[in-house]
Design a protein around this motif. Sequence first.
Motif, mmCIF file in Angstrom:
data_model
loop_
_atom_site.group_PDB
_atom_site.id
_atom_site.type_symbol
_atom_site.label_atom_id
_atom_site.label_comp_id
_atom_site.label_asym_id
_atom_site.label_seq_id
_atom_site.Cartn_x
_atom_site.Cartn_y
_atom_site.Cartn_z
ATOM 1 N N LEU A 158 0.818 -1.216 0.000
ATOM 2 C CA LEU A 158 0.000 0.000 0.000
ATOM 3 C C LEU A 158 0.853 1.268 0.000
ATOM 4 O O LEU A 158 0.319 2.376 -0.068
ATOM 5 N N ALA A 159 2.172 1.116 0.062
ATOM 6 C CA ALA A 159 3.068 2.264 0.172
ATOM 7 C C ALA A 159 2.824 3.352 -0.881
ATOM 8 O O ALA A 159 2.860 4.546 -0.550
ATOM 9 N N PRO A 160 2.581 3.004 -2.158
ATOM 10 C CA PRO A 160 2.377 4.064 -3.159
ATOM 11 C C PRO A 160 1.237 5.027 -2.819
ATOM 12 O O PRO A 160 1.247 6.173 -3.286
ATOM 13 N N GLU A 161 0.280 4.588 -2.024
ATOM 14 C CA GLU A 161 -0.821 5.470 -1.648
ATOM 15 C C GLU A 161 -0.364 6.614 -0.740
ATOM 16 O O GLU A 161 -1.093 7.590 -0.558
ATOM 17 N N LEU A 162 0.835 6.464 -0.157
ATOM 18 C CA LEU A 162 1.362 7.504 0.727
ATOM 19 C C LEU A 162 2.365 8.416 0.033
ATOM 20 O O LEU A 162 2.860 9.361 0.638
ATOM 21 N N ASP A 163 2.681 8.131 -1.221
ATOM 22 C CA ASP A 163 3.726 8.891 -1.914
ATOM 23 C C ASP A 163 3.417 10.381 -1.978
ATOM 24 O O ASP A 163 4.332 11.208 -1.988
ATOM 25 N N ARG A 164 2.145 10.721 -1.990
ATOM 26 C CA ARG A 164 1.772 12.133 -2.117
ATOM 27 C C ARG A 164 2.167 12.939 -0.889
ATOM 28 O O ARG A 164 2.489 14.134 -1.003
ATOM 29 N N ILE A 165 2.178 12.310 0.280
ATOM 30 C CA ILE A 165 2.429 13.059 1.512
ATOM 31 C C ILE A 165 3.709 12.649 2.219
ATOM 32 O O ILE A 165 4.065 13.226 3.245
ATOM 33 N N SER A 166 4.413 11.666 1.681
ATOM 34 C CA SER A 166 5.600 11.174 2.381
ATOM 35 C C SER A 166 6.725 10.845 1.414
ATOM 36 O O SER A 166 6.500 10.261 0.354
ATOM 37 N N ASP A 167 7.934 11.205 1.831
ATOM 38 C CA ASP A 167 9.124 10.849 1.054
ATOM 39 C C ASP A 167 9.657 9.473 1.460
ATOM 40 O O ASP A 167 10.646 9.004 0.898
ATOM 41 N N SER A 168 9.012 8.864 2.428
ATOM 42 C CA SER A 168 9.473 7.564 2.930
ATOM 43 C C SER A 168 8.274 6.656 3.167
ATOM 44 O O SER A 168 8.086 6.114 4.255
ATOM 45 N N ALA A 169 7.451 6.512 2.134
ATOM 46 C CA ALA A 169 6.169 5.823 2.264
ATOM 47 C C ALA A 169 6.316 4.391 2.783
ATOM 48 O O ALA A 169 5.601 3.970 3.705
ATOM 49 N N ARG A 170 7.218 3.608 2.179
ATOM 50 C CA ARG A 170 7.368 2.220 2.622
ATOM 51 C C ARG A 170 7.864 2.158 4.071
ATOM 52 O O ARG A 170 7.378 1.353 4.867
#
Length: 287
Positions: A12-24
Amino acid sequence: MSNITVAQCLQLAPELDRISDSARLDIEIILCHILQKNRTWLFTWPDKTLSEVQQQTFTNFFQRRKNGEPIAHIIGQREFWSLPLAVNNSTLIPRPDTELLVETALELFAQDKPDQMRHCLDLGTGTGAIVLALASEKPHWKLLGVDKSADAVALAEQNRAQLNFNHVTVLQSDWFAQITAQQFDVIVSNPPYIDPQDPHLDQGDVRFEPRSALIADNHGLADIESIIRKSWHYLQSDGWLLLEHGYDQGAAVRELLRARGFIAVETRRDLGANERVSLGKKLQESA
């Protein structure tokens, strides 16, 4: 709903790419907290399924992160100087760049005997990160952390008690207001230093942190200037003042230190090569 696996959570990490530089990494930290396992365990057992309660917690935490809430607030903890510190929205989240302040303070007294006692003051202690990091390295020092916020003082005291650092005292004080005639070998501070008009205040983690701990008048220099002016009366002869500041404030802070009479003034750079910590020594013979 069927239970999901560790691997499915990580996907699900790509869903956080918009708000985080370290999603995974964000998801790994959330999973480690929920499962009470380390990251190595996640890589070793990617097919392990979460229980229903664990899945519900993960879903909640993941949504909060998607909304931009800092990881430290979500799990209630942030590591600083290898110390696990409780955090909440009453204070700043300790950041890696602030470890430079600790490193510099320790370097100044590197020639001390192992049992040498020093007095240290941390102004605006927040979580207690700086004073507790110093305490972890200097068991013979007497350290005082102060903060104007009662909630911050309670949090710092919680962290102090959890670490069992009995040579640290936490006190509620608006800078030096509640400090009597005591003098210190070193005063450290990470005060508010952001200009109130800075557009970055509406971005990232700082949106969830108290503005009072972030902003200062006079283009972010008001509190720094006050601390430099007043600290003189609370420093021993040859005592040191160390201040964290903004990446573009080094020259201004050095000028303020020299104008007050400090010597050996210099600025240290952080991991990103930005000027981050300025320091000066109180001249022994100065009034």
